[in-house]
Design a protein around this motif. Structure first.
Motif, PDB file in Angstrom:
ATOM      1  N   ASP A  16      -5.276   0.339  -3.561  1.00  0.00           N
ATOM      2  CA  ASP A  16      -5.754   1.287  -2.566  1.00  0.00           C
ATOM      3  C   ASP A  16      -4.706   2.360  -2.287  1.00  0.00           C
ATOM      4  O   ASP A  16      -5.054   3.523  -2.060  1.00  0.00           O
ATOM      5  CB  ASP A  16      -6.117   0.551  -1.264  1.00  0.00           C
ATOM      6  CG  ASP A  16      -7.049   1.367  -0.392  1.00  0.00           C
ATOM      7  OD1 ASP A  16      -8.148   1.708  -0.865  1.00  0.00           O
ATOM      8  OD2 ASP A  16      -6.678   1.671   0.759  1.00  0.00           O
ATOM      9  N   GLY A  17      -3.429   1.970  -2.327  1.00  0.00           N
ATOM     10  CA  GLY A  17      -2.363   2.959  -2.178  1.00  0.00           C
ATOM     11  C   GLY A  17      -2.423   4.018  -3.257  1.00  0.00           C
ATOM     12  O   GLY A  17      -2.266   5.222  -2.985  1.00  0.00           O
ATOM     13  N   GLU A  18      -2.651   3.598  -4.498  1.00  0.00           N
ATOM     14  CA  GLU A  18      -2.762   4.573  -5.591  1.00  0.00           C
ATOM     15  C   GLU A  18      -3.958   5.500  -5.384  1.00  0.00           C
ATOM     16  O   GLU A  18      -3.868   6.714  -5.604  1.00  0.00           O
ATOM     17  CB  GLU A  18      -2.872   3.836  -6.923  1.00  0.00           C
ATOM     18  CG  GLU A  18      -1.592   3.138  -7.363  1.00  0.00           C
ATOM     19  CD  GLU A  18      -1.497   3.004  -8.865  1.00  0.00           C
ATOM     20  OE1 GLU A  18      -2.559   2.854  -9.502  1.00  0.00           O
ATOM     21  OE2 GLU A  18      -0.383   3.066  -9.403  1.00  0.00           O
ATOM     22  N   GLY A  35       0.821  -1.208   0.000  1.00  0.00           N
ATOM     23  CA  GLY A  35       0.000   0.000   0.000  1.00  0.00           C
ATOM     24  C   GLY A  35       0.852   1.255   0.000  1.00  0.00           C
ATOM     25  O   GLY A  35       0.628   2.179  -0.780  1.00  0.00           O
ATOM     26  N   GLY A  36       1.857   1.298   0.876  1.00  0.00           N
ATOM     27  CA  GLY A  36       2.716   2.475   0.977  1.00  0.00           C
ATOM     28  C   GLY A  36       3.586   2.686  -0.236  1.00  0.00           C
ATOM     29  O   GLY A  36       3.749   3.822  -0.710  1.00  0.00           O
ATOM     30  N   LEU A  37       4.169   1.620  -0.780  1.00  0.00           N
ATOM     31  CA  LEU A  37       5.055   1.753  -1.943  1.00  0.00           C
ATOM     32  C   LEU A  37       4.290   2.245  -3.172  1.00  0.00           C
ATOM     33  O   LEU A  37       4.761   3.129  -3.905  1.00  0.00           O
ATOM     34  CB  LEU A  37       5.740   0.425  -2.240  1.00  0.00           C
ATOM     35  CG  LEU A  37       6.826  -0.006  -1.249  1.00  0.00           C
ATOM     36  CD1 LEU A  37       7.310  -1.415  -1.560  1.00  0.00           C
ATOM     37  CD2 LEU A  37       8.000   0.971  -1.267  1.00  0.00           C
ATOM     38  N   PHE A  38       3.105   1.677  -3.411  1.00  0.00           N
ATOM     39  CA  PHE A  38       2.346   2.116  -4.579  1.00  0.00           C
ATOM     40  C   PHE A  38       1.763   3.510  -4.370  1.00  0.00           C
ATOM     41  O   PHE A  38       1.614   4.270  -5.332  1.00  0.00           O
ATOM     42  CB  PHE A  38       1.255   1.100  -4.923  1.00  0.00           C
ATOM     43  CG  PHE A  38       1.767  -0.036  -5.769  1.00  0.00           C
ATOM     44  CD1 PHE A  38       1.840   0.088  -7.139  1.00  0.00           C
ATOM     45  CD2 PHE A  38       2.221  -1.203  -5.193  1.00  0.00           C
ATOM     46  CE1 PHE A  38       2.330  -0.949  -7.937  1.00  0.00           C
ATOM     47  CE2 PHE A  38       2.718  -2.245  -5.959  1.00  0.00           C
ATOM     48  CZ  PHE A  38       2.774  -2.120  -7.339  1.00  0.00           C
ATOM     49  N   LEU A  44      -1.708   6.607   5.880  1.00  0.00           N
ATOM     50  CA  LEU A  44      -1.394   5.664   6.953  1.00  0.00           C
ATOM     51  C   LEU A  44      -1.543   4.242   6.418  1.00  0.00           C
ATOM     52  O   LEU A  44      -2.640   3.707   6.304  1.00  0.00           O
ATOM     53  CB  LEU A  44      -2.330   5.894   8.134  1.00  0.00           C
ATOM     54  CG  LEU A  44      -1.950   5.261   9.462  1.00  0.00           C
ATOM     55  CD1 LEU A  44      -0.633   5.806   9.978  1.00  0.00           C
ATOM     56  CD2 LEU A  44      -3.062   5.482  10.491  1.00  0.00           C
ATOM     57  N   ALA A  45      -0.407   3.616   6.081  1.00  0.00           N
ATOM     58  CA  ALA A  45      -0.400   2.282   5.458  1.00  0.00           C
ATOM     59  C   ALA A  45       0.481   1.347   6.280  1.00  0.00           C
ATOM     60  O   ALA A  45       1.469   0.809   5.798  1.00  0.00           O
ATOM     61  CB  ALA A  45       0.111   2.387   4.021  1.00  0.00           C
ATOM     62  N   PHE A  73      -5.290   9.794   5.610  1.00  0.00           N
ATOM     63  CA  PHE A  73      -5.797   8.895   4.589  1.00  0.00           C
ATOM     64  C   PHE A  73      -5.463   7.453   4.985  1.00  0.00           C
ATOM     65  O   PHE A  73      -4.380   6.947   4.693  1.00  0.00           O
ATOM     66  CB  PHE A  73      -5.193   9.244   3.232  1.00  0.00           C
ATOM     67  CG  PHE A  73      -5.516  10.636   2.779  1.00  0.00           C
ATOM     68  CD1 PHE A  73      -6.643  10.892   2.017  1.00  0.00           C
ATOM     69  CD2 PHE A  73      -4.713  11.706   3.163  1.00  0.00           C
ATOM     70  CE1 PHE A  73      -6.953  12.188   1.623  1.00  0.00           C
ATOM     71  CE2 PHE A  73      -5.022  12.997   2.775  1.00  0.00           C
ATOM     72  CZ  PHE A  73      -6.147  13.248   2.004  1.00  0.00           C
ATOM     73  N   PRO A  74      -6.372   6.769   5.703  1.00  0.00           N
ATOM     74  CA  PRO A  74      -6.134   5.368   6.070  1.00  0.00           C
ATOM     75  C   PRO A  74      -6.056   4.509   4.814  1.00  0.00           C
ATOM     76  O   PRO A  74      -6.907   4.608   3.921  1.00  0.00           O
ATOM     77  CB  PRO A  74      -7.357   5.009   6.918  1.00  0.00           C
ATOM     78  CG  PRO A  74      -7.936   6.334   7.344  1.00  0.00           C
ATOM     79  CD  PRO A  74      -7.647   7.269   6.219  1.00  0.00           C
ATOM     80  N   CYS A  75      -5.044   3.650   4.740  1.00  0.00           N
ATOM     81  CA  CYS A  75      -4.719   2.999   3.460  1.00  0.00           C
ATOM     82  C   CYS A  75      -4.466   1.511   3.625  1.00  0.00           C
ATOM     83  O   CYS A  75      -3.811   1.072   4.572  1.00  0.00           O
ATOM     84  CB  CYS A  75      -3.478   3.681   2.870  1.00  0.00           C
ATOM     85  SG  CYS A  75      -2.867   2.950   1.339  1.00  0.00           S
ATOM     86  N   GLY A  76      -4.949   0.744   2.676  1.00  0.00           N
ATOM     87  CA  GLY A  76      -4.528  -0.631   2.509  1.00  0.00           C
ATOM     88  C   GLY A  76      -5.091  -1.614   3.514  1.00  0.00           C
ATOM     89  O   GLY A  76      -6.112  -1.380   4.167  1.00  0.00           O
ATOM     90  N   GLU A  77      -4.376  -2.712   3.640  1.00  0.00           N
ATOM     91  CA  GLU A  77      -4.860  -3.820   4.462  1.00  0.00           C
ATOM     92  C   GLU A  77      -4.929  -3.445   5.935  1.00  0.00           C
ATOM     93  O   GLU A  77      -5.857  -3.831   6.644  1.00  0.00           O
ATOM     94  CB  GLU A  77      -3.948  -5.042   4.255  1.00  0.00           C
ATOM     95  CG  GLU A  77      -4.504  -6.307   4.860  1.00  0.00           C
ATOM     96  CD  GLU A  77      -3.882  -7.566   4.278  1.00  0.00           C
ATOM     97  OE1 GLU A  77      -4.156  -8.638   4.835  1.00  0.00           O
ATOM     98  OE2 GLU A  77      -3.129  -7.474   3.289  1.00  0.00           O
TER      99      GLU A  77
END
Length: 548
Positions: free
Chosen positions: A534-536, A93-96, A244-245, A516-520
């Protein structure tokens, strides 16, 4: 001339480009000398019957050569000095999110509590050797997140949430095999993925972004209900909006959010075991052949799902030709996960076998476990005190209740494993017959296993459904229910036990601006590809926020 064909062929005819050319030449009446190149667009295995077929969608270049690469390139501009966005967590999530921010002309500042992916590998090896978990560098924390050393499977059903092809093409651009663009269940492999992740980090750095390892977020800086930055364990403060990932195992982040009145809610998970068979046996079952997969087929996969007493019992994260690993993220925990190398060539195949756990199920007597006096640190004890004021209705479930159950059962498993990473285990049929296994088969789990009555100490809510599910799977697939298979406890990190509430359209937290809460880890994804998508989306939402 370029032609596209759907073909159905035997495995040996799909083994390489030359054999596919010969097959197409024969089937379509083409002179093989005119076929200059082929490109496989989609590939899948049809193993429903005794004769196995490979389904291919191919692009055939007749009397001409392909001009473009097999994957689409993304252009990443230099963003040094551009407005910054903090990305907490360097998992998928963070990398993308970081890469998409660069595309949008913003400077990502990536904060990762663990080590880079290469240094992290050394810490993983120490888990089996010393039976110790580094709480900042393990199978969950570090560059690449939980996905880096958990197989690299890229299959997702979440195709409405973003551009799956874009995610796969970015992986190819950073060194992944182009096979992932064509396979029905794409897979990079645990041995190949670290290099791909390094290349993604280098893209971020080369474009002017920042990556800070061994830097843990200690808290968000909130002023007038607006995020203005984060504080870290290094003493350094970073300013800007925050994606926030942090992944599904960052329990300290969940505790901080709850303690500082950032609205979160409990979310259902699934809990069970890793089930490991000899890979040859799974090949024999799935390919309907006593000789196994033969020369031209990959290690076989399986997927099972069954409703048992009103809850789903299903296979999860199936790893053909793989191995089982210790996936705890802190002391006094025992958690297992599975992964596979790129060739899927080990003598074992494993999958999570789990039972659906909904938020209201935490009220069930079987799941109200009480082990607070055993918790070694104050943070867990404080959580215990909160959760022990058990809710009386599903509407009153505490936001940390499911997480707390995870902690309790992981600690119980650790205690069953002699308070080390030695995992409690049981043969499959013995479990269904409620019988202790007096010996255990060989296993890929390197810290070792110890015979344990899982049927006795697993909560009945989980254990009895697993047993009924195994018996049904054995009826559906002859030979699957066998004492050659070993159950290794416990699988709890199937998804996040928390959802960080956000607006459906802006992806911002519902009550706090600039978060921005992100990803898994935020409860909005369930694997590498869905987390990447979701990261994108979160990066696009953060860009829109800054533009406003």
């Amino acid at each position: 001339m370029i032609q596209e064909y759907q073909i159905r062929t035997l495995p040996q005819d799909a083994a390489n480009e030359q054999s596919i050319k010969q097959f197409i030449s024969h089937e379509k009446g083409l002179d093989i000398r005119t076929i200059k190149a082929i490109r496989i667009l989609k590939r899948s295995i049809d193993a429903r019957h005794r004769t196995i077929f490979i389904n291919l969608q191919v692009r055939v270049f007749i009397n001409e050569q392909p001009e473009d690469d097999e994957f689409k390139h993304t252009e990443y501009p230099n963003v040094e000095g551009k407005p910054g966005v903090i990305v907490v967590g360097a998992g998928p999530g963070g990398l993308f999110a970081a890469l998409r921010l660069i595309e949008l002309g913003l400077c990502p500042v990536v904060i990762e509590r663990g080590k880079n992916v290469r240094e992290r590998k050394s810490d993983l090896a120490l888990i089996s050797r010393n039976q110790k978990i580094d709480p900042e560098s393990n199978y969950s924390f570090g560059e690449g997140g939980a996905g880096a050393y958990s197989d690299g499977k890229l299959y997702t059903r979440s195709k409405k949430r973003g551009n799956v092809d874009k995610i796969l093409n970015v992986f190819c651009q950073h060194g992944a095999s182009t096979n992932i663009l064509m396979d029905a269940h794409p897979h990079i492999g645990t041995d190949k993925l670290p290099r791909v992740i390094e290349n993604m980090r280098n893209t971020i750095l080369n474009c002017g972004g920042e990556v800070h390892f061994q830097t843990r977020m200690e808290g968000l800086i909130i002023k007038k209900n607006k995020i203005i930055g984060i504080e870290t364990n290094t003493g350094k403060t970073f300013y800007g909006p925050v994606i926030l990932a942090t992944g599904h195992s960052a329990r300290d982040v969940y505790r901080w959010l709850f303690a500082h009145c950032v609205p979160i809610e409990a979310k259902g998970i699934a809990v069970g075991v890793r089930l490991e068979h000899p890979s040859k046996l799974i090949d024999q079952i799935q390919y309907h052949n006593k000789n196994g997969r033969g020369k031209y087929l990959p290690a076989a996969e399986y997927s099972f799902v069954q409703q048992i007493d009103g809850r789903g019992v299903y296979s999860f994260c199936m790893c053909p030709g793989g191995f089982v690993v210790p996936a705890a993220s802190g002391p006094h925990q025992l958690v297992v996960n599975g992964m596979s190398p790129s060739n899927r060539g080990t003598q074992w195949s494993n999958a999570g076998m789990v039972v659906e756990l909904r938020t209201e199920d935490i009220l069930h007597p079987d799941l109200q476990m009480q082990y607070c006096e055993s918790f070694p640190n104050s943070a867990e004890t404080q959580t215990c005190e909160l959760i022990n004021k058990m809710p009386t209705s599903a509407n009153d479930v505490h936001p940390l209740a499911i997480m707390h159950f995870q902690e309790q059962i992981e600690q119980l498993c650790w205690m069953q494993g002699n308070m080390q990473q030695t995992a409690p285990a049981q043969r499959m049929i013995d479990f269904t017959r409620k019988k202790l296994s007096y010996d255990l088969p060989p296993t890929s789990y390197s810290p070792g296993v110890i015979s344990s009555p899982l049927h006795f100490w697993l909560p009945k809510f989980i254990g009895e459904r697993l047993s009924k599910g195994f018996q049904q799977f054995g009826k559906n697939s002859r030979g699957f229910l066998t004492n050659e298979a070993i159950m290794i406890a416990i699988e709890t990190r199937t998804s996040a036990p928390i959802r960080i509430i956000r607006d459906k359209d802006t992806l911002q937290h519902l009550t706090i601006e600039g978060l921005f809460p992100c990803g898994e880890g935020a409860g909005y994804a369930g694997g590498i590809v869905s987390a990447g998508m979701d990261g994108e989306r979160c990066a696009e939402a953060a860009a829109a926020y800054l533009n406003r």
